[in-house]
Design a protein around this motif. Structure first.
Motif, PDB file in Angstrom:
ATOM      1  N   MET A 293       1.054  -0.971   0.107  1.00  0.00           N
ATOM      2  CA  MET A 293      -0.135   0.410   0.381  1.00  0.00           C
ATOM      3  C   MET A 293       0.758   1.281  -0.046  1.00  0.00           C
ATOM      4  N   SER A 294       0.807   1.948  -0.870  1.00  0.00           N
ATOM      5  CA  SER A 294       1.589   3.524  -0.858  1.00  0.00           C
ATOM      6  C   SER A 294       0.995   4.469   0.249  1.00  0.00           C
ATOM      7  N   LEU A 295       2.216   5.412   0.415  1.00  0.00           N
ATOM      8  CA  LEU A 295       1.706   6.250   1.376  1.00  0.00           C
ATOM      9  C   LEU A 295       1.150   7.205   0.432  1.00  0.00           C
ATOM     10  N   LEU A 296       1.167   7.443  -0.861  1.00  0.00           N
ATOM     11  CA  LEU A 296       0.147   8.573  -1.820  1.00  0.00           C
ATOM     12  C   LEU A 296      -0.225   7.958  -2.840  1.00  0.00           C
ATOM     13  N   GLU A 297      -1.301   7.739  -3.067  1.00  0.00           N
ATOM     14  CA  GLU A 297      -1.687   7.421  -4.746  1.00  0.00           C
ATOM     15  C   GLU A 297      -2.668   8.820  -4.955  1.00  0.00           C
ATOM     16  N   VAL A 298      -1.933   9.124  -6.171  1.00  0.00           N
ATOM     17  CA  VAL A 298      -3.144   9.976  -6.407  1.00  0.00           C
ATOM     18  C   VAL A 298      -3.333   9.754  -8.187  1.00  0.00           C
ATOM     19  N   SER A 299      -4.622   9.813  -8.471  1.00  0.00           N
ATOM     20  CA  SER A 299      -5.379   9.778  -9.623  1.00  0.00           C
ATOM     21  C   SER A 299      -6.108  10.536 -10.275  1.00  0.00           C
ATOM     22  N   ASP A 300      -6.535  11.079 -11.413  1.00  0.00           N
ATOM     23  CA  ASP A 300      -6.754  11.256 -11.843  1.00  0.00           C
ATOM     24  C   ASP A 300      -6.653  13.083 -11.921  1.00  0.00           C
ATOM     25  N   LEU A 301      -5.434  13.141 -11.577  1.00  0.00           N
ATOM     26  CA  LEU A 301      -6.069  14.785 -10.889  1.00  0.00           C
ATOM     27  C   LEU A 301      -6.175  15.609 -11.927  1.00  0.00           C
ATOM     28  N   ARG A 302      -6.337  16.335 -11.589  1.00  0.00           N
ATOM     29  CA  ARG A 302      -6.924  17.327 -12.680  1.00  0.00           C
ATOM     30  C   ARG A 302      -7.124  19.232 -11.853  1.00  0.00           C
ATOM     31  N   THR A 303      -6.324  19.746 -12.187  1.00  0.00           N
ATOM     32  CA  THR A 303      -6.456  21.193 -11.620  1.00  0.00           C
ATOM     33  C   THR A 303      -6.406  21.951 -12.930  1.00  0.00           C
ATOM     34  N   TYR A 304      -7.749  22.811 -13.163  1.00  0.00           N
ATOM     35  CA  TYR A 304      -7.503  24.057 -14.401  1.00  0.00           C
ATOM     36  C   TYR A 304      -8.277  25.375 -13.617  1.00  0.00           C
ATOM     37  N   PHE A 305      -7.593  26.401 -14.026  1.00  0.00           N
ATOM     38  CA  PHE A 305      -7.572  27.912 -13.693  1.00  0.00           C
ATOM     39  C   PHE A 305      -8.143  28.215 -15.773  1.00  0.00           C
ATOM     40  N   TYR A 306      -9.467  29.167 -14.143  1.00  0.00           N
ATOM     41  CA  TYR A 306      -9.897  30.270 -15.048  1.00  0.00           C
ATOM     42  C   TYR A 306      -9.633  31.063 -15.241  1.00  0.00           C
ATOM     43  N   THR A 307      -9.551  31.650 -15.759  1.00  0.00           N
ATOM     44  CA  THR A 307      -9.176  32.843 -16.254  1.00  0.00           C
ATOM     45  C   THR A 307      -9.497  33.615 -17.587  1.00  0.00           C
ATOM     46  N   ASP A 308      -8.838  34.992 -17.871  1.00  0.00           N
ATOM     47  CA  ASP A 308      -9.751  35.970 -18.937  1.00  0.00           C
ATOM     48  C   ASP A 308      -8.458  35.180 -19.766  1.00  0.00           C
ATOM     49  N   GLY A 309      -8.388  34.294 -20.647  1.00  0.00           N
ATOM     50  CA  GLY A 309      -8.324  34.205 -22.009  1.00  0.00           C
ATOM     51  C   GLY A 309      -8.555  32.589 -21.254  1.00  0.00           C
ATOM     52  N   GLY A 310      -9.448  32.043 -21.199  1.00  0.00           N
ATOM     53  CA  GLY A 310      -9.353  30.764 -21.494  1.00  0.00           C
ATOM     54  C   GLY A 310      -9.092  29.422 -20.424  1.00  0.00           C
ATOM     55  N   ILE A 311      -9.394  28.411 -19.916  1.00  0.00           N
ATOM     56  CA  ILE A 311      -8.776  27.772 -19.129  1.00  0.00           C
ATOM     57  C   ILE A 311      -7.982  27.079 -19.496  1.00  0.00           C
ATOM     58  N   VAL A 312      -7.221  27.370 -18.269  1.00  0.00           N
ATOM     59  CA  VAL A 312      -5.701  26.343 -18.404  1.00  0.00           C
ATOM     60  C   VAL A 312      -6.069  25.541 -18.042  1.00  0.00           C
ATOM     61  N   ARG A 313      -5.835  24.308 -18.514  1.00  0.00           N
ATOM     62  CA  ARG A 313      -5.183  23.415 -17.999  1.00  0.00           C
ATOM     63  C   ARG A 313      -3.956  22.407 -17.130  1.00  0.00           C
ATOM     64  N   ALA A 314      -3.609  23.328 -16.329  1.00  0.00           N
ATOM     65  CA  ALA A 314      -2.421  22.911 -15.557  1.00  0.00           C
ATOM     66  C   ALA A 314      -2.319  21.230 -15.642  1.00  0.00           C
ATOM     67  N   VAL A 315      -2.889  20.406 -15.006  1.00  0.00           N
ATOM     68  CA  VAL A 315      -3.208  19.352 -13.903  1.00  0.00           C
ATOM     69  C   VAL A 315      -3.805  18.750 -15.191  1.00  0.00           C
ATOM     70  N   ASP A 316      -3.770  17.514 -15.891  1.00  0.00           N
ATOM     71  CA  ASP A 316      -5.056  17.811 -17.209  1.00  0.00           C
ATOM     72  C   ASP A 316      -4.975  16.053 -16.266  1.00  0.00           C
ATOM     73  N   GLY A 317      -5.223  14.605 -15.666  1.00  0.00           N
ATOM     74  CA  GLY A 317      -5.353  13.237 -15.672  1.00  0.00           C
ATOM     75  C   GLY A 317      -3.842  12.681 -15.624  1.00  0.00           C
ATOM     76  N   VAL A 318      -3.796  13.501 -13.449  1.00  0.00           N
ATOM     77  CA  VAL A 318      -1.754  12.648 -13.348  1.00  0.00           C
ATOM     78  C   VAL A 318      -2.159  11.336 -12.696  1.00  0.00           C
ATOM     79  N   ASP A 319      -1.802  10.773 -12.238  1.00  0.00           N
ATOM     80  CA  ASP A 319      -1.702   9.803 -12.268  1.00  0.00           C
ATOM     81  C   ASP A 319      -0.396   9.249 -11.049  1.00  0.00           C
ATOM     82  N   PHE A 320      -0.339   9.510  -9.759  1.00  0.00           N
ATOM     83  CA  PHE A 320       0.905   8.818  -9.169  1.00  0.00           C
ATOM     84  C   PHE A 320       1.453   8.128  -8.305  1.00  0.00           C
ATOM     85  N   GLU A 321       2.541   7.808  -7.637  1.00  0.00           N
ATOM     86  CA  GLU A 321       2.135   6.802  -6.743  1.00  0.00           C
ATOM     87  C   GLU A 321       3.421   7.205  -5.696  1.00  0.00           C
ATOM     88  N   VAL A 322       3.148   7.321  -4.143  1.00  0.00           N
ATOM     89  CA  VAL A 322       4.769   8.022  -3.702  1.00  0.00           C
ATOM     90  C   VAL A 322       4.738   6.779  -2.160  1.00  0.00           C
TER      91      VAL A 322
END
Lengths: 351, 316, 357
Positions: free
Chosen positions: A1-30
């Motif tokens: 069992m991992s200490l940290l499990e990240v699946s399908d992380l998505r973080t978007y920024f809603y800005t003047d020029g559009g949606i910045v998909r800074a993190v768009d589906g990230v999976d990893f484990e530590v």
């Protein structure tokens, strides 16, 4: 069992020029005690990824999707208050990039650490202060007793970073996230700080996620590496394997563009082109616009992460069995022209 | 540099400015229309008396000698003589120091806490309704002419509702209740603009601090937002405000001239106003000098306080 | 360097428009700026029409609309507001509204001329001082500090006493008094810009020192000074009105709001309207300039966005933007407020430091 499990992380920024998909589906484990390096160029989304873990993303950004499991807890479901009291600073702590400004200039170094200890643990004021002094000593600050009473501006850059590391250790975290902790420092000091991180890992068994764009640093500290490009992880592997046998074209180009002592300078190749916009990323594989070898399919769908070795995966169709027989189109030399069409044709440039 | 060196340096910096002020007022005296003595003597002076006084006051000396004499007198605390009352201006000012200082002191006492509170509140509710409302009132407070505000307050509170006196001054020692009653309207009038300015400064200082890295560190370590606001950010935001508070003395001194006239308060400002009416140049110029000195000393004090509060200057 | 990744990406995307255009576009979103602009425009119109009226038309317009501001009517002394005299009459029976409209000329003139003197004098001295550096800088700044250390109203009073009470002396006095503030702002701008890399680039390209000063440094520093100018319009107008109120500024029979308040003081009990309206005008005018100045400052500050946060939740917003069918046909003007990004900006410090009453 991992200490940290990240699946399908998505973080978007809603800005003047559009949606910045800074993190768009990230999976990893530590895993517990493991150190993971998160590398990539500026703008790849590394910082945003780790900040999202702790819920430190502020308007206009938002974590829109994903699951984050830490030590069995579902961080993505926790309220800000819960995160504050239980996770931030206590279980997971952060070491920031710029030691110059990360500390409050009007309070003593010792009191800043002690405050955190007092807030997260049951210690009394004096106990918290003693702990602060001990920590400062542990991270290699001479005369810790006296120096704890001093103000941040009385410390040099490297010393300040040590203070920040001491702060990060103060509540016995299981995971430390270091966001470019050596970027703002002199090269000689960098080495010392990196050594300190190694020591910490050995001594306390803390897991570390190390965010950086400096491959040389990764080589020293990290067990595993995940390479990010434009909001996605393109390859992950144990460091040695990544270094010796990089599979993803982006990783390969990264390696070739880095100066290492055992390399002939004439072999250096800058990566062609620049990272495209995160508002309107290339369809399909995001790297295809700078990739030297592409298929038509590269533009039609995103390549899955394909296992290419033990604990080693790469998100590229070149490793997909389906395409074993096919010859990819080669784009060598000058910059590949971009067409962001949804039909998925590759770049219009012809050599 | 250490705080002592900093203080010494600041004090030394004042000296050329003081000298400049003295020189400027010297120029003013000699720029007056006509002969200073003639004005002093009033209409229809006798020629011989005029000549006598000219010689006595050294007005027929070469200019540079007059200048040095002037400086000499100033350094001995002689800031001139009232043309109308024939008394030293310094005496006149001292006798009127009380009311003005009371007025200004109370203004600070009201303005400071209000402004800090509102400013922090506005910053905390950044860009939300509370912020917009506070900012609007701040702007309005700035834009209100104090003489108009004074008149309006008198009209409403004294004439319309008859709850407060329209003018006058009662020393506190004589009759505390009456004293306070007489002070309410003038102090409010004076403090309004001051509160508004300070509130805006507080807000912008707080907003600036809240965007800094150490705030992000505090958040990352899970410290409660309120503590971050009031303990971490505020303490830093306070620093530039200290300097501003000193600078506001200039506006308060100006304000006192107007307020004391409206509310008939026998302070230094009123002295200046009467002096101007009577063309008493001795008082006018003496007032310039004294106010400048007050201001410079005030700024010096706040600067030293700043050096003491900011660890970056204090411990170096 | 400590930067927010989103801003990194943001900066890469969007071409920066030229300063002036960008500022104007930003201003459109600021309620305060627009309000301020309206008020100032109104004032401008009043002043221009009044001037034309007085010089060319022999007061025809105002006479037909409200009544002659100069016409005295002893039968109508201190008449309360009515249909005939919407703001009542003063101690000579003159129509208050008419005098207020005419008074706008003085207010505007004082604002423009005094601020103009201060602006040009201050920018010249300040830029020169910063540019030369050394003891020239010291001397100039000490001299300006001297000027600054005597409280403004007191100094103005003194100058009026020396020069004599005329409106031109009033302009001059407040002009001179304003110089230190502008000088300080431009000086701090010049000093900080001088360190910027594009100045090194200009030098490397062989531009002479004075060319650099005028082509690169000053234009970039002007934005801060411009904000200072708009904000100090208000304080100059109040200051001049204060002097007139005390009786040492504009002299009768010229219509000036401050002066009107002077005579209103004694009549406060019996004719409050003579005190209410002129002061209200001053308030509105100054408020207008301050609103405009505030809006300008926020618009020019690269860190703040004037667009107010949407009331809808982020999910709704995301839905709306993601789904083209729901998209705002006008082009989604409302965006979420950008939070301030960490990092110092000497410009902002300079502007804040110069803010006077």
């Amino acid at each position: 069992m991992s200490l940290l499990e990240v699946s399908d992380l998505r973080t978007y920024f809603y800005t003047d020029g559009g949606i910045v998909r800074a993190v768009d589906g990230v999976d990893f484990e530590v895993k517990a005690g493991e150190s993971l390096g998160l590398v990539g160029e500026s703008g790849a989304g590394k910082s945003v990824t780790v900040k999202s873990l702790l819920g430190l993303i502020d308007v206009p950004g938002k974590v829109v999707d994903g699951e984050i499991y830490f030590d069995g807890q579902a961080l993505h479901e926790m309220s800000d208050q819960e995160l504050r009291q239980n996770v931030r600073g206590s279980d997971i702590s952060f070491v920031f990039q710029d030691p110059m400004s990360a500390l409050n200039p009007v309070y003593t170094v010792g009191s800043q650490i002690a405050e955190i200890v007092e807030y997260h643990t049951d210690r009394t004021e004096t106990e918290a202060w003693d702990r602060a002094v001990t920590l400062l000593d542990d991270v290699g600050i001479p005369d810790a007793e006296q120096r704890a009473d001093q103000y941040p501006h009385e410390f040099s850059g490297g010393m300040r970073q040590r203070v920040l590391i001491a702060m990060a250790l103060s509540c016995d975290p299981k995971l430390i996230i270091a966001d470019e902790p050596t970027t703002a420092l002199d090269v000689t000091i960098q080495a010392q700080i990196i050594e300190l991180f190694e020591e910490i890992q050995e001594k306390y068994g803390t897991a570390i996620v190390y965010v950086t764009h400096d491959l040389g640093v990764v080589r020293e500290v990290c067990d595993r590496v995940a390479v990010m490009y434009l909001g996605k992880i393109v390859e992950s592997a144990p460091y040695d394997e990544l270094y010796q046998d990089p599979h993803h074209p982006y990783t390969q180009m990264l390696m070739r563009s880095v100066v290492t002592p055992d390399q002939d300078v004439s072999e250096l190749e800058p990566i062609q082109g620049t990272m495209p916009s995160a508002v309107d990323p290339p369809s399909g594989c995001r790297f295809r616009t700078r990739c030297p070898r592409t298929f038509d399919e590269c533009g039609r769908y995103e390549p899955p992460r394909i296992q290419v070795g033990e604990n080693h995966d790469s998100a590229c169709l070149l490793h997909d069995d389906q395409f074993e027989k096919e010859e990819p189109t080669l784009h060598l030399g000058s910059e590949v022209a971009e067409t962001n069409s949804t039909s998925g044709t590759r770049g219009a440039h012809d050599e | 540099m250490s705080i002592y060196r900093y203080s010494a340096r600041r004090i030394l910096q004042i000296i050329p400015v003081l000298l400049g002020v003295f020189s400027l007022t010297f120029v003013m005296v000699h720029a007056l229309p006509g002969n200073p003595v003639r004005i002093y003597l009033g209409l229809n002076p006798s020629q011989s008396l005029e000549q006598e006084l000219l010689a006595e006051y050294g007005f027929n000396q070469p200019l540079w000698k007059q200048y040095l004499d002037y400086l000499w007198r100033l350094l001995h605390g002689n800031i001139g003589e009232s043309f109308v009352r024939k008394e030293p201006v310094s005496d006149l000012l001292m006798s009127r120091l009380g009311p003005t200082v009371t007025l200004m002191g109370l203004s600070y006492a009201i303005a400071l806490p209000s402004a800090l509170l509102l400013g922090v509140y506005a910053a905390a509710t950044h860009n939300e309704l509370g912020d917009h409302v506070s900012r609007f009132f701040g702007l309005a407070g700035l834009s209100t002419p104090n003489f108009w505000l004074g008149l309006m307050l008198i009209f409403i509170m004294a004439y319309l509702f008859d709850v407060l006196p329209a003018s006058g001054y009662v020393p506190f020692t004589e009759d505390p209740v009456a004293s306070i009653k007489h002070l309410i309207l003038p102090v409010i009038t004076l403090a309004t603009a001051q509160t508004a300015t300070l509130m805006r400064m507080t807000r912008s200082s707080m907003v600036e601090e809240l965007s800094k890295d150490y705030v992000q560190t505090a958040r990352a370590y899970g410290l409660p937002e309120r503590r971050i606001l009031l303990k971490h950010a505020f303490r830093n935001a306070l620093l530039p405000l200290v300097t501003i508070i000193g600078l506001q003395l200039s506006f308060l001194l100006d304000g006192s001239v107007v307020i004391e006239q409206i509310f008939a308060i026998p302070g230094m400002g009123r002295l200046g106003y009467n002096g101007l009416l009577q063309q008493d140049y001795g008082v006018i110029i003496g007032l310039n000098i004294f106010f400048a000195i007050l201001f410079l000393v005030g700024v010096l004090i706040t600067d030293l306080a700043y050096a003491y509060i900011d660890p970056r200057i204090r411990y170096n | 360097m400590s930067t927010d990744t989103s801003t990194n990406i943001q900066n890469k995307e969007f071409e920066t428009e030229s300063g002036v255009l960008a500022t104007i576009k930003e201003l459109r979103h600021s309620g305060t700026a627009i309000g301020g602009l309206l008020i100032v425009s109104l004032l401008l119109v009043m002043a221009i029409v009044s001037t034309v009226d007085i010089i060319l038309l022999d007061n025809a317009i105002i006479k037909s609309l409200f009544g002659d501001p100069h016409e005295m009517n002893s039968l109508q002394i201190y008449a309360p507001p009515s249909m005939e005299h919407p703001m009542g009459t003063d101690q000579y029976g003159r129509d208050v509204l008419g005098r207020i409209i005419y008074g706008s000329r003085v207010a505007l003139a004082i604002g423009i001329i005094a601020v103009g003197i201060g602006f040009f004098g201050g920018v010249t001295l300040g830029a020169f001082a910063a540019y030369k550096g050394g003891y020239v800088d010291d001397i100039i700044m000490r001299a300006l500090e001297t000027l600054y250390s005597i409280p403004g109203l007191v100094l103005a009073m003194t100058m009026m006493a020396i020069l004599g009470p005329s409106i031109y002396n009033l302009f001059f006095a407040y002009g001179i008094i304003g110089i230190p503030a502008y000088a300080r702002v431009i000086r701090s701008e010049v000093l900080s810009i001088r360190e910027e890399e594009y100045i090194d680039a200009a030098k490397a390209a062989g531009l002479s020192n004075s060319k650099i000063l005028f082509r690169e440094i000053i234009p970039n520093g002007l934005s801060a000074v411009l904000v200072q100018a708009t904000l100090s319009m208000g304080s100059v107008i109040i200051g001049a009105a204060a002097l007139s109120f005390l009786g040492f500024g504009v002299q009768p029979p010229t219509a000036s709001w401050g002066r009107m308040l002077n005579t209103a003081q004694s009549a406060l009990l019996i004719a409050p309207w003579v005190a209410i309206f002129p002061g209200l005008m001053i308030f509105i005018t100054v408020m207008g300039f301050n609103m405009l100045g505030d809006g300008l400052r926020d618009a020019m500050d690269p860190r703040t966005s004037l667009r107010s946060p949407k009331m809808e939740s982020l999910e709704e917003y995301a839905d709306r933007v993601d789904d083209p069918t729901k998209a705002d046909p006008a082009g989604s003007d409302e965006w979420l407020a950008g939070t301030a990004v960490s990092g110092k900006d000497a410009r902002k410090d300079a502007t804040d430091g110069g803010e006077r009453r």
